[in-house]
Design a protein around this motif. Structure first.
Motif, PDB file in Angstrom:
ATOM      1  N   UNK A   9       0.865  -1.041  -0.035  1.00  0.00           N
ATOM      2  CA  UNK A   9       0.019   0.097   0.067  1.00  0.00           C
ATOM      3  C   UNK A   9       0.769   1.286   0.086  1.00  0.00           C
ATOM      4  N   UNK A  10       0.125   2.129  -0.545  1.00  0.00           N
ATOM      5  CA  UNK A  10       0.837   3.750  -0.600  1.00  0.00           C
ATOM      6  C   UNK A  10       0.327   4.290   0.796  1.00  0.00           C
ATOM      7  N   UNK A  11       0.606   4.005   1.916  1.00  0.00           N
ATOM      8  CA  UNK A  11       0.269   4.890   2.970  1.00  0.00           C
ATOM      9  C   UNK A  11      -1.040   4.509   3.685  1.00  0.00           C
ATOM     10  N   UNK A  12      -1.806   3.599   3.084  1.00  0.00           N
ATOM     11  CA  UNK A  12      -3.105   3.240   3.571  1.00  0.00           C
ATOM     12  C   UNK A  12      -3.477   1.801   4.116  1.00  0.00           C
ATOM     13  N   UNK A 112     -21.492 -20.790 -14.549  1.00  0.00           N
ATOM     14  CA  UNK A 112     -21.519 -22.447 -14.539  1.00  0.00           C
ATOM     15  C   UNK A 112     -20.901 -23.255 -13.522  1.00  0.00           C
ATOM     16  N   UNK A 113     -19.955 -22.464 -12.837  1.00  0.00           N
ATOM     17  CA  UNK A 113     -19.117 -23.403 -11.769  1.00  0.00           C
ATOM     18  C   UNK A 113     -19.446 -22.987 -10.338  1.00  0.00           C
ATOM     19  N   UNK A 114     -20.141 -21.568 -10.377  1.00  0.00           N
ATOM     20  CA  UNK A 114     -20.399 -20.981  -9.242  1.00  0.00           C
ATOM     21  C   UNK A 114     -21.844 -20.447  -8.840  1.00  0.00           C
ATOM     22  N   UNK A 115     -22.216 -20.524  -7.608  1.00  0.00           N
ATOM     23  CA  UNK A 115     -23.587 -19.841  -7.302  1.00  0.00           C
ATOM     24  C   UNK A 115     -23.551 -18.334  -7.321  1.00  0.00           C
ATOM     25  N   UNK A 116     -22.363 -17.981  -6.847  1.00  0.00           N
ATOM     26  CA  UNK A 116     -22.010 -16.466  -7.138  1.00  0.00           C
ATOM     27  C   UNK A 116     -20.382 -16.344  -7.408  1.00  0.00           C
ATOM     28  N   UNK A 117     -20.127 -15.589  -8.311  1.00  0.00           N
ATOM     29  CA  UNK A 117     -18.815 -15.366  -8.459  1.00  0.00           C
ATOM     30  C   UNK A 117     -18.454 -13.692  -9.209  1.00  0.00           C
ATOM     31  N   UNK A 118     -17.657 -12.906  -8.662  1.00  0.00           N
ATOM     32  CA  UNK A 118     -17.482 -11.678  -9.245  1.00  0.00           C
ATOM     33  C   UNK A 118     -16.136 -11.216  -8.888  1.00  0.00           C
ATOM     34  N   UNK A 119     -15.692 -10.012  -9.780  1.00  0.00           N
ATOM     35  CA  UNK A 119     -14.275  -9.406  -9.529  1.00  0.00           C
ATOM     36  C   UNK A 119     -14.466  -8.092  -9.381  1.00  0.00           C
ATOM     37  N   UNK A 120     -13.747  -7.356  -8.627  1.00  0.00           N
ATOM     38  CA  UNK A 120     -13.702  -5.961  -8.116  1.00  0.00           C
ATOM     39  C   UNK A 120     -12.314  -5.668  -7.912  1.00  0.00           C
ATOM     40  N   UNK A 121     -11.957  -4.433  -7.829  1.00  0.00           N
ATOM     41  CA  UNK A 121     -10.668  -3.567  -7.327  1.00  0.00           C
ATOM     42  C   UNK A 121     -11.459  -2.709  -6.086  1.00  0.00           C
ATOM     43  N   UNK A 122     -10.970  -3.048  -5.044  1.00  0.00           N
ATOM     44  CA  UNK A 122     -11.416  -2.166  -3.882  1.00  0.00           C
ATOM     45  C   UNK A 122     -10.894  -0.676  -3.957  1.00  0.00           C
ATOM     46  N   UNK A 123     -11.489   0.186  -2.885  1.00  0.00           N
ATOM     47  CA  UNK A 123     -11.068   1.594  -2.906  1.00  0.00           C
ATOM     48  C   UNK A 123      -9.441   1.655  -2.435  1.00  0.00           C
ATOM     49  N   UNK A 124      -9.074   0.503  -2.052  1.00  0.00           N
ATOM     50  CA  UNK A 124      -7.464   0.880  -1.792  1.00  0.00           C
ATOM     51  C   UNK A 124      -6.499   0.249  -2.761  1.00  0.00           C
ATOM     52  N   UNK A 125      -7.316  -0.299  -4.053  1.00  0.00           N
ATOM     53  CA  UNK A 125      -6.406  -0.758  -5.280  1.00  0.00           C
ATOM     54  C   UNK A 125      -6.246  -2.278  -5.168  1.00  0.00           C
ATOM     55  N   UNK A 126      -6.985  -2.974  -4.149  1.00  0.00           N
ATOM     56  CA  UNK A 126      -6.735  -4.460  -3.998  1.00  0.00           C
ATOM     57  C   UNK A 126      -7.560  -5.113  -4.990  1.00  0.00           C
TER      58      UNK A 126
END
Length: 136
Positions: A9-12, A112-126
């Motif tokens: 992280x960059x200070x966060x 097709x493999x998951x009941x739920x699947x999603x992708x994101x980048x959080x507010x901290x860049x992860x």
């Protein structure tokens, strides 16, 4: 052997790990500031209260991270921290919290493999993947 992602992280870092603890119910095991370490005399000016090393237990895994010195920080890319969650409602709750203030790359949905699947980048860049697999 155990595989443990280490986030830069960059200070966060402290704010990010507190946020991850709130989202996931994880347990912060270590939160060591630069000024409280044997490297205090090597700390960049104004960086003493930033985090040298953080460690959090998430289920049976460990997530680690720290604030890299300003001249060495690079944004996170080329990987995702993946959470395997058993219940769709819990996957939805955690995904929504992590996505707040971030960027959704793939909305949480059935695949097709998951009941739920999603992708994101959080507010901290992860970058995150939330996966709730179908029962075998």
């Amino acid at each position: 052997m155990q595989l443990s992602p280490y986030l830069s992280f960059d200070g966060q870092c402290e704010a990010a790990f507190s946020f991850y603890q709130t989202c996931t119910g994880g347990e912060i095991l270590t939160m060591l500031a630069w000024e409280n370490s044997p490297m205090a005399d090597q700390t960049p000016p104004g960086w003493g209260s930033k985090i040298l090393h953080a460690r959090m237990r998430l289920g049976n895994g460990i997530l680690m991270g720290g604030d890299g010195p300003p001249d060495r920080h690079e944004p996170m890319k080329g990987f995702s921290v993946t959470l395997g969650i058993e219940e769709p409602a819990e996957a939805e709750r955690i995904f929504a919290m992590l996505a707040e203030g971030g960027i959704v790359r793939m909305p949480l949905q059935e695949t097709f493999w998951a009941l739920r699947f999603g992708m994101l980048v959080d507010r901290f860049g992860t970058p995150w993947m939330v996966n709730c697999e179908r029962p075998a």
